[in-house]
Design a protein around this motif. Structure first.
Motif, mmCIF file in Angstrom:
data_model
loop_
_atom_site.group_PDB
_atom_site.id
_atom_site.type_symbol
_atom_site.label_atom_id
_atom_site.label_comp_id
_atom_site.label_asym_id
_atom_site.label_seq_id
_atom_site.Cartn_x
_atom_site.Cartn_y
_atom_site.Cartn_z
ATOM 1 N N LEU A 199 -10.952 5.589 -2.269
ATOM 2 C CA LEU A 199 -10.794 4.360 -1.493
ATOM 3 C C LEU A 199 -10.371 4.663 -0.064
ATOM 4 O O LEU A 199 -10.869 4.041 0.887
ATOM 5 C CB LEU A 199 -9.757 3.469 -2.173
ATOM 6 C CG LEU A 199 -9.458 2.123 -1.494
ATOM 7 C CD1 LEU A 199 -10.732 1.292 -1.390
ATOM 8 C CD2 LEU A 199 -8.378 1.372 -2.262
ATOM 9 N N ASP A 200 -9.473 5.632 0.098
ATOM 10 C CA ASP A 200 -9.039 6.025 1.446
ATOM 11 C C ASP A 200 -10.215 6.545 2.264
ATOM 12 O O ASP A 200 -10.334 6.243 3.465
ATOM 13 C CB ASP A 200 -7.946 7.094 1.355
ATOM 14 C CG ASP A 200 -6.624 6.538 0.830
ATOM 15 O OD1 ASP A 200 -6.449 5.310 0.877
ATOM 16 O OD2 ASP A 200 -5.784 7.344 0.383
ATOM 17 N N ARG A 201 -11.078 7.334 1.609
ATOM 18 C CA ARG A 201 -12.238 7.867 2.329
ATOM 19 C C ARG A 201 -13.174 6.731 2.751
ATOM 20 O O ARG A 201 -13.725 6.734 3.859
ATOM 21 C CB ARG A 201 -12.975 8.888 1.461
ATOM 22 C CG ARG A 201 -12.231 10.219 1.304
ATOM 23 C CD ARG A 201 -13.137 11.290 0.726
ATOM 24 N NE ARG A 201 -13.569 10.955 -0.626
ATOM 25 C CZ ARG A 201 -12.919 11.334 -1.724
ATOM 26 N NH1 ARG A 201 -11.804 12.050 -1.616
ATOM 27 N NH2 ARG A 201 -13.372 11.010 -2.915
ATOM 28 N N ARG A 202 -13.379 5.754 1.861
ATOM 29 C CA ARG A 202 -14.255 4.625 2.191
ATOM 30 C C ARG A 202 -13.679 3.799 3.337
ATOM 31 O O ARG A 202 -14.406 3.379 4.246
ATOM 32 C CB ARG A 202 -14.448 3.744 0.965
ATOM 33 C CG ARG A 202 -15.260 4.405 -0.159
ATOM 34 C CD ARG A 202 -15.519 3.450 -1.289
ATOM 35 N NE ARG A 202 -16.301 2.296 -0.848
ATOM 36 C CZ ARG A 202 -16.608 1.258 -1.631
ATOM 37 N NH1 ARG A 202 -16.173 1.241 -2.885
ATOM 38 N NH2 ARG A 202 -17.327 0.269 -1.171
ATOM 39 N N LEU A 203 -12.382 3.580 3.310
ATOM 40 C CA LEU A 203 -11.747 2.832 4.391
ATOM 41 C C LEU A 203 -11.853 3.572 5.716
ATOM 42 O O LEU A 203 -12.099 2.963 6.765
ATOM 43 C CB LEU A 203 -10.275 2.577 4.048
ATOM 44 C CG LEU A 203 -10.008 1.564 2.928
ATOM 45 C CD1 LEU A 203 -8.513 1.510 2.609
ATOM 46 C CD2 LEU A 203 -10.516 0.180 3.324
ATOM 47 N N SER A 204 -11.682 4.890 5.659
ATOM 48 C CA SER A 204 -11.804 5.688 6.878
ATOM 49 C C SER A 204 -13.222 5.610 7.430
ATOM 50 O O SER A 204 -13.430 5.485 8.655
ATOM 51 C CB SER A 204 -11.434 7.145 6.583
ATOM 52 O OG SER A 204 -11.594 7.949 7.736
ATOM 53 N N ASP A 205 -14.226 5.643 6.535
ATOM 54 C CA ASP A 205 -15.626 5.543 6.962
ATOM 55 C C ASP A 205 -15.905 4.180 7.582
ATOM 56 O O ASP A 205 -16.596 4.076 8.606
ATOM 57 C CB ASP A 205 -16.536 5.782 5.747
ATOM 58 C CG ASP A 205 -18.007 5.740 6.129
ATOM 59 O OD1 ASP A 205 -18.421 6.554 6.972
ATOM 60 O OD2 ASP A 205 -18.736 4.880 5.581
ATOM 61 N N ILE A 206 -15.369 3.122 6.975
ATOM 62 C CA ILE A 206 -15.563 1.772 7.517
ATOM 63 C C ILE A 206 -14.926 1.663 8.903
ATOM 64 O O ILE A 206 -15.508 1.064 9.826
ATOM 65 C CB ILE A 206 -14.974 0.725 6.553
ATOM 66 C CG1 ILE A 206 -15.794 0.674 5.258
ATOM 67 C CG2 ILE A 206 -14.924 -0.654 7.207
ATOM 68 C CD1 ILE A 206 -15.195 -0.192 4.182
ATOM 69 N N GLU A 207 -13.732 2.213 9.069
ATOM 70 C CA GLU A 207 -13.065 2.154 10.364
ATOM 71 C C GLU A 207 -13.878 2.876 11.433
ATOM 72 O O GLU A 207 -13.976 2.416 12.580
ATOM 73 C CB GLU A 207 -11.672 2.778 10.250
ATOM 74 C CG GLU A 207 -10.684 1.928 9.468
ATOM 75 C CD GLU A 207 -9.348 2.629 9.293
ATOM 76 O OE1 GLU A 207 -9.245 3.820 9.659
ATOM 77 O OE2 GLU A 207 -8.408 1.991 8.790
ATOM 78 N N GLN A 208 -14.454 4.026 11.041
ATOM 79 C CA GLN A 208 -15.275 4.758 12.012
ATOM 80 C C GLN A 208 -16.509 3.957 12.413
ATOM 81 O O GLN A 208 -16.922 3.967 13.580
ATOM 82 C CB GLN A 208 -15.685 6.112 11.425
ATOM 83 C CG GLN A 208 -14.522 7.086 11.268
ATOM 84 C CD GLN A 208 -14.957 8.391 10.629
ATOM 85 O OE1 GLN A 208 -16.137 8.572 10.318
ATOM 86 N NE2 GLN A 208 -14.010 9.289 10.426
ATOM 87 N N ARG A 209 -17.109 3.254 11.446
ATOM 88 C CA ARG A 209 -18.290 2.451 11.755
ATOM 89 C C ARG A 209 -17.936 1.221 12.594
ATOM 90 O O ARG A 209 -18.726 0.789 13.438
ATOM 91 C CB ARG A 209 -18.973 2.017 10.459
ATOM 92 C CG ARG A 209 -19.561 3.178 9.660
ATOM 93 C CD ARG A 209 -20.286 2.672 8.438
ATOM 94 N NE ARG A 209 -20.852 3.779 7.670
ATOM 95 C CZ ARG A 209 -21.604 3.628 6.592
ATOM 96 N NH1 ARG A 209 -21.895 2.406 6.148
ATOM 97 N NH2 ARG A 209 -22.073 4.675 5.951
#
Length: 226
Positions: A199-209
């Motif tokens: 979940l942390d990785r997905r949130l980090s990816d969303i923030e980058q996008r």
């Protein structure tokens, strides 16, 4: 003010203080009062030099609010001697110093296990009142190198070797139990920890996008305002 007198315990080394704390917390207050008075007598008997070291704390009263026990503790310094007692939570006792923390920390304080220079830089124990008196008490106890388990074995006379062997056995068993519990909790929590990392990785990816989109939107608003 916050003072840390309690190091983080590990399964590899369960301290005598933590083992003693687990045992003491289960006892009734009348029995604990007797044990506290006996401990004070043993300290006075086997540490005759403590009286001189306690001079700066003479007349001080310390109230220990134990967050993990159904009772509190107190220490008074009178005539160069420690008066140790156990109090109910409802007891209204006057004190020069109030210390709030865990029983294990109190036992470690009594045995002087901590470097006085490090006391003011941690937050596991809260204090209010005469901090100077508390440090005087702690320094006096540290210099005496009091070992409550050793005192108890000495007081048992011919049974001293048996007492030491029993404490050693209980410490090993308790350490093994803690290690087993840590293994069980780790195994049970592992799926949740893996899910949390994903979940942390997905949130980090969303923030980058979202970053470029937010910057573009900000530029558009600034352009319109201009």
């Amino acid at each position: 003010m916050s003072i840390n007198l309690h190091p983080t315990p590990t399964s590899a080394a369960l301290t005598s203080a933590s083992l003693t704390a687990l045992f003491i917390a289960q006892l009734p207050i009348p029995l604990l009062k007797g044990l506290a008075h006996a401990a004070a007598s043993l300290i006075d008997r086997y540490h005759p030099g403590l009286g001189e070291r306690l001079a700066e704390a003479e007349g001080s009263r310390f109230h220990f609010q134990l967050v993990d026990c159904p009772f509190d503790g107190s220490i008074c310094v009178e005539n160069g001697r420690l008066q140790i007692d156990v109090l109910s939570k409802e007891a209204q006792a006057s004190a020069d110093v109030v210390v709030k923390g865990r029983l294990e920390a109190l036992l470690d304080l009594m045995q002087g296990r901590y470097d006085g220079d490090a006391l003011f830089f941690t937050r596991e124990i809260e204090t209010r009142g005469d901090t100077g008196a508390l440090l005087s008490l702690r320094n006096a106890l540290e210099n005496e190198e009091i070992d409550l388990v050793l005192l108890a074995s000495r007081a048992s006379g011919p049974f001293a070797p048996l007492v030491r062997a029993l404490v050693s056995h209980l410490s090993r068993r308790a350490t093994q139990t803690v290690a087993q519990l840590e293994g069980i909790f780790s195994a049970r929590l592992q799926p949740f920890m893996l899910a949390q990392r994903a979940l942390d990785r997905r949130l980090s990816d969303i923030e980058q996008r979202l970053g470029p989109i937010e910057r573009a939107a900000r530029k558009g608003r600034n352009h319109e305002a201009a």
